[in-house]
Write an enzyme that holds these catalytic residues in place. Structure first.
Site, PDB file in Angstrom:
ATOM      1  N   HIS A   1      67.624  34.228  34.586  1.00 25.10           N
ATOM      2  CA  HIS A   1      67.093  34.069  33.159  1.00 25.10           C
ATOM      3  C   HIS A   1      65.553  34.264  33.277  1.00 25.10           C
ATOM      4  O   HIS A   1      64.963  35.235  32.656  1.00 25.10           O
ATOM      5  CB  HIS A   1      67.655  32.877  32.579  1.00 25.10           C
ATOM      6  CG  HIS A   1      66.971  32.894  31.210  1.00 25.10           C
ATOM      7  ND1 HIS A   1      67.511  33.293  30.067  1.00 25.10           N
ATOM      8  CD2 HIS A   1      65.901  32.395  30.787  1.00 25.10           C
ATOM      9  CE1 HIS A   1      66.941  32.915  29.039  1.00 25.10           C
ATOM     10  NE2 HIS A   1      65.887  32.358  29.254  1.00 25.10           N
ATOM     11  N   GLU A   2      64.899  33.633  34.056  1.00 23.91           N
ATOM     12  CA  GLU A   2      63.397  33.452  33.827  1.00 23.91           C
ATOM     13  C   GLU A   2      62.810  34.955  34.426  1.00 23.91           C
ATOM     14  O   GLU A   2      61.921  35.317  33.932  1.00 23.91           O
ATOM     15  CB  GLU A   2      62.744  32.194  34.971  1.00 23.91           C
ATOM     16  CG  GLU A   2      63.220  31.141  34.258  1.00 23.91           C
ATOM     17  CD  GLU A   2      63.049  30.692  32.751  1.00 23.91           C
ATOM     18  OE1 GLU A   2      61.884  31.386  32.214  1.00 23.91           O
ATOM     19  OE2 GLU A   2      63.724  30.113  32.100  1.00 23.91           O
TER      20      GLU A   2
ATOM     21  N   HIS B   1      62.703  37.695  31.983  1.00 26.97           N
ATOM     22  CA  HIS B   1      61.530  37.692  31.126  1.00 26.97           C
ATOM     23  C   HIS B   1      60.332  38.677  31.782  1.00 26.97           C
ATOM     24  O   HIS B   1      59.671  38.958  30.967  1.00 26.97           O
ATOM     25  CB  HIS B   1      60.902  36.388  30.836  1.00 26.97           C
ATOM     26  CG  HIS B   1      61.721  35.331  29.943  1.00 26.97           C
ATOM     27  ND1 HIS B   1      62.021  35.739  28.745  1.00 26.97           N
ATOM     28  CD2 HIS B   1      62.130  34.315  30.095  1.00 26.97           C
ATOM     29  CE1 HIS B   1      62.547  34.894  28.131  1.00 26.97           C
ATOM     30  NE2 HIS B   1      62.796  33.769  29.171  1.00 26.97           N
TER      31      HIS B   1
HETATM   32 ZN   LIG Z   1      63.889  32.092  28.292  1.00 23.57          ZN
END
Ligand SMILES: [Zn+2]
Ligand SMILES: *[C@@H]1O[C@H](CO)[C@@H](O)[C@H](O)[C@H]1NC(C)=O
Ligand SMILES: *[C@@H]1O[C@H](CO)[C@@H](O)[C@H](O)[C@H]1NC(C)=O
Ligand SMILES: [Ca+2]
Length: 596
Positions: free
Chosen positions: A402-403, A406
């Site tokens: 998820h990170e 980004h």
């Molecule tokens: Zn996030």
């Protein structure tokens, strides 16, 4: 839990009062152009981002230089923007561009007196035939323009920014840029980067070069806020394995243990460095080869040396793997990815991802800061305090993925500036893409089970989001109109991720599943098609996209790469959650185009 309490006291009170004062949807309209943030020193700043128009042209339209050599991307883009917006060459400035497999992308900026306007940008995409297939623009017609010669010195602007934001100038070279304001005027600004090591804040501050006022920021940090849900049952950790040669040499030509010039024997390389506390505190290989064999002990604290080593090795492995997967699908050096050495293949180097595991800045969370191409992406993983012993987000792959995502979405949208997912709605989709990419990496076959994120760190089976991502509207009722009442970026992200879950399911139903999609983007399964469109659409969409323009970018991406073969599958999935042809202003519509 501290994080949630803080959020409640600082942010929620204000959001409730503004929501109760207005009818549901008019208050959500600002999601597409604004973002309200609480900054240091009790400062609340509302930033403005001129609305992006977005047009897609299917098989493409001509541009004024069509007759000329098609490799002149800069010339073609500038002439198209000038003719399309009726501007002269002194109004438009080329920022960056690259040629991908399915389309070539150019990113340009409006300029006044030779000074670029930071939030007035445009992007043009050309297909392989050299025709224009997509155009996004947030160009402005300013009502008043101040002198382009600053009256405030850079030093004075830095002092203003440091005191307003409670941080320090990080010495990254400052720029002079105009910024378009909500009242129709533009302000001349010194743009300086301010960081606060204690809070992790990292912003670009736009200081009015005449008045000294802080008029705008870019927030490079995207945070994951993880809300606590009732614990219903335990999810045991999946077994770790010792993998041999997981690197993909077609994406990382010198392997992972090479920093771009010399080989390494620790958790540092050309794409990522994983450490705790300081970049010299990496994990050294346990045996030559290199071998990094550090099994975790979940019965002891994550902070033991043994477990810190596992965290370094796992994040090093995941971020490298995502580098390699996304590279093969188009997130290359020229497309503004994260590498120290770009091997002469375009883009700016010296920007591998730095991963700080068990970072002391927080708990029960993680974050990723994405400055422009040429400056490292910064991932910080925190410990989670819901269990005893505590658990480490660095060992839960969906959180790391998820990170990392980004970084991909912030770089691919808008041409590598890190400035184009800043509105509430675009920031919300940023969270959604991150969940959707994490989900993509974990599919094993053609089944599309409901997807839950973050169940290990919280030691519960429902994870950290409000609903599982699902093809069932009973399990997950979120749809486009949910945006009328949602205003927090992770909440908005859940709507987008659930839409993409359904797009994924539609594509896999149509094309099946390719087991080798992680390493072979030429496979034809629906999962392969999905990731191509996911990555391709990011470069096509305009700065600060909305659900509507992001959807249109997927449709156009399919025309560019697959000749529109998936048009109806895509529309049916989007329309099933309210994002049909006539969706607008956060009102649902289930219409699909004629013939679908
Ligand atoms: Zn996030
Ligand atoms: C284009 O710009 C010129 C000069 O600013 C103006 O005279 C002309 O009317 C404009 N044309 C259109 C179609 O807007
Ligand atoms: C996880 O939760 C279960 C109950 O659902 C509990 O028995 C177990 O001790 C918890 N694990 C940790 C490490 O806290
Ligand atoms: Ca780069």
């Amino acid at each position: 839990m501290l994080f949630n309490k803080l959020l409640a006291s600082v942010t929620t009170a204000v959001l409730f009062s503004s929501l109760s004062a207005a009818a549901p949807w008019p208050s959500s309209v600002k999601h597409t152009t604004h973002r309200e943030r609480d900054l240091a020193s009790n400062l609340r700043l509302v930033t403005f981002h001129p609305e992006s128009t977005f047009e897609t042209f299917g098989v493409g339209i001509d541009h004024p230089l069509n007759k000329r050599a098609s490799e002149d991307l800069e010339g073609a883009a500038l002439s198209f923007v000038q003719s399309h917006l009726n501007l002269s060459d002194k109004d438009v400035n080329f920022k960056s561009g690259f040629s991908g497999e399915a389309a070539a992308h150019a990113y340009v900026r409006q300029q006044i007196d030779g000074v670029p306007v930071a939030n007035a940008v445009a992007n043009v995409a050309f297909n392989q035939a050299g025709k224009v297939v997509a155009f996004g623009s947030s160009f402005v017609k300013p009502t008043s323009v101040p002198s382009s010669k600053p009256t405030l010195t850079l030093e004075e602007a830095i002092a203003k920014a440091e005191s307003a934001l409670g941080g320090k100038f990080n010495e990254w070279p400052a720029t002079l840029e105009f910024i378009a304001k909500e009242d129709g005027s533009v302000a001349l600004t010194h743009v300086v980067q301010i960081q606060n090591d204690e809070t992790g804040a990292w912003v670009e501050a736009f200081i009015d070069a005449h008045s000294g006022e802080l008029v705008h920021i870019t927030d490079f940090v995207t945070k994951a806020s993880f809300f606590v849900l009732p614990i219903t049952k335990e999810t045991p950790p999946e077994g770790l394995e010792l993998l041999t040669n997981p690197e993909d040499l077609s994406a990382s030509p010198d392997g992972w243990n090479n920093d771009g010039t010399t080989s390494t024997t620790d958790t540092s390389g050309n794409n990522v460095i994983s450490f705790k506390g300081s970049q010299t505190a990496t994990t050294q290989e346990s045996g030559a080869g290199p071998v990094f064999n550090f099994p975790p002990d979940f019965t002891t604290a994550p902070t033991t040396t043994q477990n810190v080593n596992t965290a370094h090795v796992n994040t090093f492995y995941i971020v490298n793997t995502i580098h390699d997967i996304s590279y093969k699908y188009g997130f290359t050096e020229a497309a503004f990815n994260f590498q120290n050495n770009n091997f002469g293949l375009g883009g700016k180097g010296n920007d591998r991802v730095t991963v700080s595991v068990q970072d002391s800045a927080g708990t029960n969370n993680a974050d990723f800061a994405t400055p422009a191409d040429g400056q490292s992406g910064r991932m910080r993983m925190f410990l989670w305090t819901f269990t005893n012993p505590q658990r480490d987000g660095a060992l839960e792959n969906d959180i790391v993925s998820h990170e990392n995502t980004h970084g991909i979405t912030n770089r691919l949208t808008g041409g590598g500036t890190g400035r184009c997912l800043q509105t509430t709605e675009a920031g919300g989709m940023g969270e959604g893409w991150s969940d959707a990419f994490a989900e993509w990496t974990e599919h094993k076959d053609a089944t599309v089970p409901d997807y839950i994120l973050g169940q290990f760190v919280e030691n519960n089976s429902v994870g950290i989001r409000s609903h599982p991502y699902s093809t069932s509207t009973t399990v997950n009722p979120l749809n486009y109109a949910s945006l009328q009442t949602l205003s927090e970026v992770h909440d908005i992200g859940e709507v987008w991720a659930n839409l993409l879950h359904n797009v994924y399911a539609g594509l896999v139903a149509a094309h099946g599943f390719s087991a080798t999609a992680h390493t072979d983007p030429t496979t034809t399964g629906g999962n392969t098609v999905f990731l191509h469109l996911f990555i391709d659409a990011l470069s096509l969409q305009p700065c600060n996209p909305t659900f509507l323009t992001a959807r249109d970018a997927w449709i156009q991406a399919d025309v560019n790469r697959f000749g529109g073969a998936n048009k109806c599958t895509l529309w049916q999935a989007f329309a099933s959650r309210g994002l049909g042809v006539n969706a607008a202003n956060h009102n649902n519509d289930a219409t699909v185009p004629a013939g679908c």
